[in-house]
Write an enzyme that holds these catalytic residues in place. Structure first.
Site, PDB file in Angstrom:
ATOM      1  CG  HIS A   1      -2.076  -0.842   1.201  1.00 38.54           C
ATOM      2  ND1 HIS A   1      -1.994  -2.200   1.401  1.00 38.54           N
ATOM      3  CD2 HIS A   1      -3.390  -0.561   0.992  1.00 38.54           C
ATOM      4  CE1 HIS A   1      -3.211  -2.722   1.320  1.00 38.54           C
ATOM      5  NE2 HIS A   1      -4.073  -1.753   1.066  1.00 38.54           N
TER       6      HIS A   1
ATOM      7  CG  ASN B   1       4.465  -4.365   2.737  1.00 34.26           C
ATOM      8  OD1 ASN B   1       4.054  -3.234   2.905  1.00 34.26           O
ATOM      9  ND2 ASN B   1       3.656  -5.422   2.692  1.00 34.26           N
TER      10      ASN B   1
END
Length: 363
Positions: free
Chosen positions: A209, A240
């Site tokens: 994201h 991440n």
């Protein structure tokens, strides 16, 4: 002759159980909405978001945009053979961290309005009032996409967002929106088409994201939109789930502490990057950035800016090690951040040293 009128014999009726009379239900509902409005200190956005979520739960009154925005691509994503974005616990820890931070210290046009009306200071600098103030300039040939929670510019060739921009307000990072019920889906708003969830299958990369789901916990609809593939870039799993996740949590903690921030984030893209994908060639960025701006107008005006530039790889370094002048991020990306500011102010903020920014934000 006088006739006495006949009266119908009165009958006695009894009521069993509790019944509300007249407009009592309407009055109670009115008091509930007033209480909800007062609970959010006069701010309308969370009340509207609450009503939208109630409508979504009841399945009534949905707009055509809502229906077409979610239904066509609702097929489940692969879950057994691809590097997943397993970060559901991160939003909870971020909310807890934000709460600790608060106790420790007392784009659309629609997005700009949301930011303008909800700032805790209640006052804006003139440059903040300009339409699309938050959006970077540069790469204007790429597709501009506007969603309820964020705005982005998408590179349909490299299948990555160039940048994602949004205001992050304190109340938005708390709530009951559940990311575990959502799925990554193609973005129907991107004319040139986005990457597919299956492009990440067996790639070894997470679907990272840019505007994280944890920034929209106050609304299930905005949480759902954060899973559009236009908001996703390939990220090394331990990046991440490690340092990038830590940075997202830090930004939320600052937003909770300060009442609201402006966030611009994205990958550093260039031609010749390695790619992944089955249906598309999705570029794998070397690095990612975040640029954060805080503005408060009042008796004691305060404007702060900070930039982060991180390699797309695991790291045990402190977040402070990744602080860089915003001008360095502009050179790496070809973007111009917050260019509607007065030139002298913009130049001063973007040329600040790491030590200056660290002392302003972390200390």
């Amino acid at each position: 002759m006088f006739f006495r009128p006949k009266f119908r014999t009165s009958q006695r009726y009894t009521r069993r159980g509790f019944r509300l009379r007249g407009n009592t239900l309407i009055i109670l509902f009115g008091f509930f909405m007033v209480g909800l409005f007062l609970h959010y200190k006069g701010r309308t956005e969370p009340v509207v978001a609450f009503w939208n979520d109630v409508r979504s739960l009841l399945g009534i009154g949905r707009s055509t945009h809502e229906r077409t925005g979610t239904n066509p691509y609702k097929a489940p994503e692969p879950t057994t053979d691809e590097a997943s974005d397993d970060r559901s616990s991160g939003t909870d820890s971020a909310e807890s961290e934000a709460s600790d931070s608060q106790s420790g210290s007392s784009e659309s046009t629609g997005t700009a309005t949301r930011s303008s009306e909800q700032r805790t200071s209640g006052k804006l600098f003139d440059f903040e009032k300009q339409v699309d103030f938050i959006l970077p300039s540069g790469h204007d040939d790429d597709e501009l996409v506007r969603h309820d929670g964020y705005t982005l510019r998408y590179d349909t060739d490299l299948k990555n967002p160039l940048w994602v921009a949004y205001p992050l307000l304190a109340y938005e990072i708390t709530g009951d929106a559940d990311r575990d019920t959502e799925r990554f889906v193609p973005d129907p708003a991107v004319d040139g088409g986005t990457a597919l969830p299956s492009d990440y299958t067996k790639s070894g990369y997470d679907r990272g994201h840019q505007a994280p789901a944890g920034d929209f916990k106050f609304s299930q609809q905005l949480t759902r939109q954060s899973f559009f593939m236009s908001n996703i870039s390939p990220q090394a799993p331990q990046f991440n789930r490690g340092i990038w996740k830590s940075l997202e949590e830090q930004v939320r903690a600052w937003a909770f502490r300060d009442g609201g921030l402006y966030v611009v984030t994205g990958p550093v893209l260039r031609k010749g990057l390695p790619t992944i994908g089955r249906a598309n060639e999705v570029a794998v960025p070397d690095s990612f950035y975040k640029v954060i701006l805080y503005c408060r107008k009042g008796a004691s005006p305060d404007i702060r800016m900070i930039g982060f530039l991180l390699k797309n790889e695991p790291s045990d370094e402190s977040l402070k090690a990744f602080v860089v002048p915003v001008s360095s991020i502009e050179q790496a990306t070809g973007l111009d951040f917050f260019d509607k500011m007065p030139d002298d102010l913009e130049r001063r903020l973007k040329m600040q040293s790491r030590s200056q920014m660290v002392s302003q934000w972390f200390d």
